[in-house]
Design a protein around this motif. Structure first.
Motif, PDB file in Angstrom:
ATOM      1  N   PRO A  57     -15.731   2.782   8.401  1.00  0.00           N
ATOM      2  CA  PRO A  57     -14.709   3.851   8.290  1.00  0.00           C
ATOM      3  C   PRO A  57     -13.847   3.920   9.556  1.00  0.00           C
ATOM      4  O   PRO A  57     -14.351   3.796  10.660  1.00  0.00           O
ATOM      5  N   GLN A  58     -12.566   4.145   9.348  1.00  0.00           N
ATOM      6  CA  GLN A  58     -11.634   4.365  10.462  1.00  0.00           C
ATOM      7  C   GLN A  58     -10.377   5.039   9.935  1.00  0.00           C
ATOM      8  O   GLN A  58     -10.096   5.031   8.735  1.00  0.00           O
ATOM      9  N   GLU A  59      -9.662   5.642  10.887  1.00  0.00           N
ATOM     10  CA  GLU A  59      -8.423   6.343  10.549  1.00  0.00           C
ATOM     11  C   GLU A  59      -7.284   5.750  11.373  1.00  0.00           C
ATOM     12  O   GLU A  59      -7.396   5.575  12.581  1.00  0.00           O
ATOM     13  N   LEU A  60      -6.201   5.434  10.695  1.00  0.00           N
ATOM     14  CA  LEU A  60      -5.013   4.898  11.372  1.00  0.00           C
ATOM     15  C   LEU A  60      -3.817   5.791  11.040  1.00  0.00           C
ATOM     16  O   LEU A  60      -3.676   6.269   9.905  1.00  0.00           O
ATOM     17  N   ILE A  61      -2.963   5.994  12.027  1.00  0.00           N
ATOM     18  CA  ILE A  61      -1.728   6.776  11.844  1.00  0.00           C
ATOM     19  C   ILE A  61      -0.554   5.844  12.124  1.00  0.00           C
ATOM     20  O   ILE A  61      -0.412   5.303  13.231  1.00  0.00           O
ATOM     21  N   VAL A  62       0.289   5.668  11.116  1.00  0.00           N
ATOM     22  CA  VAL A  62       1.438   4.765  11.208  1.00  0.00           C
ATOM     23  C   VAL A  62       2.708   5.587  11.003  1.00  0.00           C
ATOM     24  O   VAL A  62       2.835   6.320  10.007  1.00  0.00           O
ATOM     25  N   ASP A  63       3.654   5.468  11.979  1.00  0.00           N
ATOM     26  CA  ASP A  63       4.944   6.152  11.879  1.00  0.00           C
ATOM     27  C   ASP A  63       5.982   5.190  11.307  1.00  0.00           C
ATOM     28  O   ASP A  63       6.258   4.135  11.887  1.00  0.00           O
ATOM     29  N   LEU A  64       6.511   5.561  10.156  1.00  0.00           N
ATOM     30  CA  LEU A  64       7.569   4.780   9.513  1.00  0.00           C
ATOM     31  C   LEU A  64       8.885   5.521   9.696  1.00  0.00           C
ATOM     32  O   LEU A  64       9.020   6.681   9.264  1.00  0.00           O
ATOM     33  N   GLU A  65       9.865   4.865  10.321  1.00  0.00           N
ATOM     34  CA  GLU A  65      11.152   5.518  10.627  1.00  0.00           C
ATOM     35  C   GLU A  65      12.260   4.962   9.730  1.00  0.00           C
ATOM     36  O   GLU A  65      12.326   3.761   9.482  1.00  0.00           O
ATOM     37  N   MET A  66      13.074   5.905   9.220  1.00  0.00           N
ATOM     38  CA  MET A  66      14.272   5.525   8.461  1.00  0.00           C
ATOM     39  C   MET A  66      15.498   6.017   9.235  1.00  0.00           C
ATOM     40  O   MET A  66      15.646   7.217   9.497  1.00  0.00           O
ATOM     41  N   ILE A  67      16.359   5.077   9.580  1.00  0.00           N
ATOM     42  CA  ILE A  67      17.576   5.386  10.333  1.00  0.00           C
ATOM     43  C   ILE A  67      18.763   5.329   9.375  1.00  0.00           C
ATOM     44  O   ILE A  67      18.953   4.333   8.662  1.00  0.00           O
ATOM     45  N   THR A  68      19.553   6.408   9.383  1.00  0.00           N
ATOM     46  CA  THR A  68      20.719   6.495   8.508  1.00  0.00           C
ATOM     47  C   THR A  68      21.989   6.384   9.366  1.00  0.00           C
ATOM     48  O   THR A  68      22.205   7.189  10.274  1.00  0.00           O
ATOM     49  N   ILE A  75       0.806  -1.223   0.000  1.00  0.00           N
ATOM     50  CA  ILE A  75       0.000   0.000   0.000  1.00  0.00           C
ATOM     51  C   ILE A  75       0.842   1.278   0.000  1.00  0.00           C
ATOM     52  O   ILE A  75       0.364   2.315  -0.458  1.00  0.00           O
ATOM     53  N   PHE A  76       2.087   1.221   0.462  1.00  0.00           N
ATOM     54  CA  PHE A  76       2.872   2.462   0.521  1.00  0.00           C
ATOM     55  C   PHE A  76       4.372   2.135   0.458  1.00  0.00           C
ATOM     56  O   PHE A  76       4.834   1.166   1.050  1.00  0.00           O
ATOM     57  N   MET A  96       8.741  -1.385   1.530  1.00  0.00           N
ATOM     58  CA  MET A  96       7.322  -1.371   1.152  1.00  0.00           C
ATOM     59  C   MET A  96       6.480  -1.707   2.371  1.00  0.00           C
ATOM     60  O   MET A  96       6.717  -2.704   3.056  1.00  0.00           O
ATOM     61  N   LEU A  97       5.438  -0.861   2.610  1.00  0.00           N
ATOM     62  CA  LEU A  97       4.501  -1.127   3.687  1.00  0.00           C
ATOM     63  C   LEU A  97       3.426  -2.075   3.137  1.00  0.00           C
ATOM     64  O   LEU A  97       2.745  -1.769   2.153  1.00  0.00           O
ATOM     65  N   VAL A  98       3.264  -3.188   3.811  1.00  0.00           N
ATOM     66  CA  VAL A  98       2.340  -4.233   3.360  1.00  0.00           C
ATOM     67  C   VAL A  98       1.194  -4.346   4.356  1.00  0.00           C
ATOM     68  O   VAL A  98       1.421  -4.431   5.569  1.00  0.00           O
ATOM     69  N   LEU A  99      -0.064  -4.333   3.799  1.00  0.00           N
ATOM     70  CA  LEU A  99      -1.249  -4.550   4.634  1.00  0.00           C
ATOM     71  C   LEU A  99      -1.447  -6.053   4.764  1.00  0.00           C
ATOM     72  O   LEU A  99      -1.590  -6.768   3.783  1.00  0.00           O
ATOM     73  N   THR A 100      -1.452  -6.546   5.999  1.00  0.00           N
ATOM     74  CA  THR A 100      -1.530  -7.987   6.239  1.00  0.00           C
ATOM     75  C   THR A 100      -2.877  -8.426   6.779  1.00  0.00           C
ATOM     76  O   THR A 100      -3.194  -9.619   6.737  1.00  0.00           O
ATOM     77  N   GLY A 130      -0.895  -5.389  14.572  1.00  0.00           N
ATOM     78  CA  GLY A 130      -0.167  -6.199  13.603  1.00  0.00           C
ATOM     79  C   GLY A 130      -0.792  -6.184  12.229  1.00  0.00           C
ATOM     80  O   GLY A 130      -0.701  -7.164  11.477  1.00  0.00           O
ATOM     81  N   GLU A 131      -1.414  -5.033  11.872  1.00  0.00           N
ATOM     82  CA  GLU A 131      -2.065  -4.949  10.557  1.00  0.00           C
ATOM     83  C   GLU A 131      -1.079  -4.740   9.417  1.00  0.00           C
ATOM     84  O   GLU A 131      -1.421  -4.960   8.256  1.00  0.00           O
ATOM     85  N   PHE A 132       0.178  -4.316   9.779  1.00  0.00           N
ATOM     86  CA  PHE A 132       1.129  -3.934   8.726  1.00  0.00           C
ATOM     87  C   PHE A 132       2.430  -4.694   8.909  1.00  0.00           C
ATOM     88  O   PHE A 132       2.775  -5.196   9.975  1.00  0.00           O
ATOM     89  N   PHE A 133       3.163  -4.717   7.793  1.00  0.00           N
ATOM     90  CA  PHE A 133       4.496  -5.326   7.773  1.00  0.00           C
ATOM     91  C   PHE A 133       5.350  -4.520   6.799  1.00  0.00           C
ATOM     92  O   PHE A 133       4.887  -4.164   5.710  1.00  0.00           O
TER      93      PHE A 133
END
Length: 458
Positions: A423-434, A375-376, A413-417, A400-403
């Motif tokens: 209707p609902q709203e979800l906020i997911v924080d994706l972190e990239m560490i360099t 999905i993203f 890649m963000l995968v919906l599992t 555990g909806e995402f992987f």
């Protein structure tokens, strides 16, 4: 000798005188003519004599004393006397020679000589005749005088010198009795079926036909015009008809009535959302936030383009089935807005232990989406040769909806599992560490993804 000659001459003169007084003439009944050679009355063949004796395509059949006009396919039956037609000619009441009564085939001889003296002396009439006052033999009408032996169910017809017993029309002789003639066993000319009755018959037609004016032929009945049996449309056929319903209806078991077809009951796929049955048809409707596309599909309405209530400091975000208003500047202290939806920390001391930047992203997915589904995608924008990039879900994945699946050294890649219901709203924080290996330097950036699940699977 002279006396003898005188007597002979007297007798001869007397004979000549008698022959001169007897003038003989011969007359025949109508339809016959006298044959002087055979000295009998012979029948006149009117069919040969008159070329157009019969009109209208009828054929001429010669008959004793006349002729008949019959159809071309008529059959002539000659019987042995059990079935005889009624006499055609009436009996002319003309005087007969009492010594030689005539029959219809013998010329009636009328003389002007006086035979009364002879009849009175020794003449007698044949059987069936009687002497009148003038000593002429006249036919006896046995029928009118009750001198016949015909049964009560028979008709008596007088003939010259006798009589005949005949059956009523529709009956025929069987021995001495009259029995019904079954016309249906003969050539009845009925087009479909014949029904015999006592002394007659009648024709019947099959269903869908009726008797023509001639009572023998059958013509089609146009039931559609006559009775209008169909509820909707009627089509006439030979001997029948067929009913047809308007669109959206179907025939019932009686083949004439129509009932509405419930198209919505056929399948749940008739409409994408809700199917509404109506007389003769159906219609599809869509939920709020959608509009009907063609006849059955529902298409999302982009309220952000058609009109919304977001303030000037807010941005409109459209999702499946609706829209939401988000602040144009989502940054919170110590972050400041550096570009669209990007918040950066300008103070190293204030941002110690915090991500160097936060990027706000928004997306919408259908309810009950098939899983697994990509999905993203997240990817590093600044790439350094000596840097190592690590990706992880920092928050918003408690169920555990995402992987997060890594597909390269600089992206994931963000995968919906799990399937999500809206209707609902979800906020997911994706972190990239360099991780900078040469400089031994470590930094992080955060992508805050807001996922709006629509209320419907379309």
């Amino acid at each position: 000798m002279m006396l003898e000659i005188y007597l002979v001459m007297t007798i001869a003169a007397s004979a000549v005188s008698q022959e001169a007084e007897e003038t003989v003439s011969y007359t025949c009944t109508e339809g016959y003519e006298y044959d002087p050679i055979k000295e009998v009355c012979k029948d006149i063949d009117e069919c040969a004599l008159v070329s157009d004796a019969c009109k209208g395509g009828m054929k001429c059949i010669n008959h004793y004393g006349g002729y008949l006009c019959l159809p071309q396919n008529a059959q002539i039956f000659v019987t042995n006397g059990d079935e005889s037609s009624q006499p055609i000619d009436t009996i002319p009441q003309t005087p007969l020679n009492p010594l030689n009564p005539t029959n219809p085939q013998t010329p009636q001889t009328r003389t002007q000589s006086n035979h009364r003296g002879v009849a009175a002396g020794a003449a007698q009439c044949l059987l069936g005749f009687t002497l009148d006052e003038q000593n002429y033999c006249q036919d006896v009408d046995e029928c009118s005088k009750g001198l016949h032996t015909c049964n009560a169910d028979q008709l008596c017809y007088n003939t010259r010198g006798s009589y005949t017993c005949q059956c009523h029309p529709g009956y025929q002789k069987h021995g001495e009795q009259c029995v019904d003639r079954n016309e249906c066993m003969l050539s009845h000319y009925c087009m479909h079926s014949c029904v015999n009755t006592a002394g007659s018959y009648y024709c019947e037609c099959k269903d869908g036909y009726q008797l023509a004016s001639n009572n023998h032929s059958c013509v089609d009945v146009n039931e559609c015009d006559l009775t209008q049996p169909c509820q909707h449309q009627c089509f006439n056929l030979l001997g029948s008809y067929i009913c047809q319903c308007d669109r959206g209806y179907e025939l019932t078991s009686d083949t004439v009535s129509c009932v509405d077809i419930d198209e919505c009951a056929f399948s749940s796929y008739m409409c994408q959302y809700v199917c509404i049955n109506s007389p003769g048809g159906y219609s599809c409707i869509c939920p709020e936030g959608y509009q009907l596309q063609r006849t059955r599909m529902c298409q999302d309405i982009n309220e952000c383009d058609t009109g919304h209530e977001c303030r000037e400091d807010e941005m409109c975000w459209n999702y499946y089935g609706g829209h939401r208003c988000y602040p144009q500047n989502p940054c919170l202290e110590p972050y400041v807005l550096t570009s669209e939806n990007r918040c950066s920390c300008q103070s190293a001391g204030a941002c110690r232990g915090l991500p160097q930047s936060i990027v706000y992203k928004y997306m919408s997915i259908h309810s009950e989406r098939t899983v697994p589904a990509d999905i993203f995608q997240i990817q590093a924008t600044n790439i350094f040769p000596s840097a190592h990039y690590t990706f992880r879900i920092k928050a918003g994945n408690d169920g555990g909806e995402f992987f997060l699946r890594r597909f390269s050294s600089i992206g994931a890649m963000l995968v919906l599992t799990k399937s999500l219901e809206g209707p609902q709203e979800l906020i997911v924080d994706l972190e990239m560490i360099t991780q900078h290996t040469v400089m031994n330097y470590r930094s992080s950036s955060l992508l805050r993804l807001t996922i709006i699940v629509g209320p419907y699977p379309f």
